[in-house]
Design an enzyme around this catalytic site. Sequence first.
Site, PDB file in Angstrom:
ATOM      1  N   CYS A 188       0.827  -1.214   0.000  1.00 59.53           N
ATOM      2  CA  CYS A 188       0.000   0.000   0.000  1.00 59.53           C
ATOM      3  C   CYS A 188       0.861   1.263   0.000  1.00 59.53           C
ATOM      4  O   CYS A 188       0.456   2.294  -0.531  1.00 59.53           O
ATOM      5  CB  CYS A 188      -0.970  -0.004   1.169  1.00 59.53           C
ATOM      6  SG  CYS A 188      -0.187  -0.140   2.784  1.00 59.53           S
TER       7      CYS A 188
ATOM      8  N   HIS B 285      -1.557   1.170   7.331  1.00 54.57           N
ATOM      9  CA  HIS B 285      -2.089   1.170   5.975  1.00 54.57           C
ATOM     10  C   HIS B 285      -1.998   2.568   5.383  1.00 54.57           C
ATOM     11  O   HIS B 285      -2.230   3.566   6.058  1.00 54.57           O
ATOM     12  CB  HIS B 285      -3.548   0.713   5.998  1.00 54.57           C
ATOM     13  CG  HIS B 285      -4.139   0.501   4.646  1.00 54.57           C
ATOM     14  ND1 HIS B 285      -3.606  -0.387   3.728  1.00 54.57           N
ATOM     15  CD2 HIS B 285      -5.214   1.057   4.044  1.00 54.57           C
ATOM     16  CE1 HIS B 285      -4.338  -0.367   2.626  1.00 54.57           C
ATOM     17  NE2 HIS B 285      -5.311   0.501   2.797  1.00 54.57           N
TER      18      HIS B 285
END
Length: 780
Positions: A318, A742
């Site tokens: 990510c 994330h």
Amino acid sequence: MACDHITSARFTLPSAFTQVHREECTQCFDSQDLPEGIDVCLTCFNGGCRSDERHHARNHVALSGHNLAVNIHRVVVDKPKRPDDGTPPPQKMSKLAIVPEEEETKYEHVAKVRCYACDEAEVSKDATPELAQIVDAVLSSMSSAKQSEVKAWEEEIHPCEHTLCLQQDPPRKLEQQSLAHCKDCELNENLWLCLTCGNLGCGRRQFDGSGGNNHGLDHFTQTGHGVSCKLGTITPEGTADIYCYLCDDAKLDNDLSSHLANWGINVSQQLKTEKSMTELQLEQNLKFDFSMTTEDGKQLEPKFGPGYTGLKNLGNSCYMASVLQSVFDVPDFRDRYYQQLADHAQICVNDPASCWHCQLHKLADGLLSGRYSQPVKPANANDSPSQEGITPAMFKALVGKGHEEFSTMRQQDAYEFFQYLMKSVAQKEHTAKATNPARVFEFAIEHRLQCGKCKRVRYQTDTTNSLSVDVPARKSGDAMTDKEDGEDVYAPVDFYECMDTFVADELVEGYHCPHCQEKTTAHKSQKLASFPQILVIHARRFAFVNWVPRKLNVQVRFPEGEIQLDKYQGKGLQPGEEELPEDQATPASAEPEVDAAALDQLLAMGFPENRCKRALITTGNNGAELAMGWILEHMDDPSVDEPITTSSGDAGGDTGASEEQVSMLCAMGFSPAQAKKALKETGNNPERAVDWLFSHPEDTGEEDEPAAVAADAAPPGDATGPFKYHVQSFVSHKGTSVHCGHYVAHVRKEGKWVLFNDNRVAESPNPPIGEAYVYFLQRD
């Protein structure tokens, strides 16, 4: 009758290390799941699509002369149920690795052999035994993508002397109540059983508050009992997480069943109730998520089409995906890698999977064409349609190749990846003698130093592609702690306050003034000598807590409308200012180069910049961890904050560099003079020399170059105001540390904010601009 080309061909079977591109085209994201399938070359195992528009398979044949290929099309079949007929349990694990479910239970592959020399005529794969053998080898081989994934994740776990020679206390049956929670606290998860004495203690305390209370580790410290078993991971097959505190590593216990039986635990009756350490590691970067709903609970409106393609998460990617979405929103990158390289595949004779320009065009085409951003009907009628997106595995393997961190499957810092990517782009385009799209981010920083006694000044400029700015953290009123999650609450700060902090004067004690010829107090500051088209700002929201950088939740408030940056422009030497004389022993430009990424890591921990640079130079630029250790050991040194100098002298003379070092830099397109100058400026460190060359593109390295020429060389960026910007995109992070959690990207497209959360793309009516980690500001 068999094709003559097959009967005369000599096939070489792929080995376990051969890259077999059987899942996806190497030059676009067409896959084996499309009706046309993928043609895999039976000579070099390149994968090519059969699209009428691109037809990379036919193009590969034209360039390579490899006429034989096997077309592979994968179709989904019903997954059979596992029989309940006493099938023996799986073999005991001796190695932890990512392994996919057996494809045979979910898919079947349709294979057809084609000869391009015979107008793509189909040939029976059983035409010759050799053909049948190589086709079967291709179908059964591990794909190149899975090879890279397993290699990066694979973790060997072996027994150690402490598990092999474990001495246990006399047997006794542990009562159920004693196994319900930690012996020293009430925690009932992440419990570790000492295999020596049967003590049950909770796991280590993590800096983010997770894990446990350290009672398992405390037990080892007090008793020296080194081998423990994670209670909730015991399986009926006799596997479990074993940790040896003496080795400080995960280990294998070949006699785990008997060692647990010593405490009355029958492994055949156990049920795994907790994730193993490796499972937790794999899920760590996927467990954080950004909400895909609005404040009133409605689903965000998904977006599809050109420019709205998501990137699938590879388990840790990510950080890369969010940066790529922001970078490929920049027109210069779209033009270079999408438009200019549109015909590159037709002339490239390199291995496409290893060719930088093939992979950059493939990525740009995947993100911008819209072919891979088509709505997929959801299984649940109440859910919004989604998209498959593209899998950036091939690009990730290429861009991270040889890099200590980016080649791994560990989570990384998005800002560090941005800097590394821009460095890679500059190097590759310089070698190709092409326009460098990363120049759109570059500008010059003006450094000003003034002696506190004589008031004379010195100016110098450095080239950079981003600003790393501190975000001041102040506790918010009387509410010192967030009652919901226990995190401290901080007052929001204005964006201009962050910029004011960046340009503020810094006191330098013990500065040796070349005019006063004594140690004085100096003031140093920095401003922007020029401004880029895209200004990248890294917001440092970290505090150093117990020697660990911890993320602080501080909101940054941006002004409504345009962002005016004129007051942060440096003006150079002003009327009435007198310059400091050059000290031949310590010239102003003699400060050695340092690893920029490692420097940013140390700055994020809260150390002064001068101290960070000194630590990196002293430890040979071998990373932030080693430098941090040096800083901690020299906190009380009286000279630790003195200005950094070296006696490199002028640019002329013998550099002491080897011919091999000079030749290596010349192979990248630099002149011998430039190579020698760079090596001399960086202590003959080739890696640092490359960085120096790309940050000093105007320096020819010639000894007789007039000083005025170098001084008049135009810095990157623009020095003509006004300097008005707006936030065009930003990368946000959710989690306690940049190395876990994330990342997502928000990009302004067609007047609206769009959220790129891996392969989920949706309109975002209320983007969290104030929480971002990296900002991309576009000049108006």
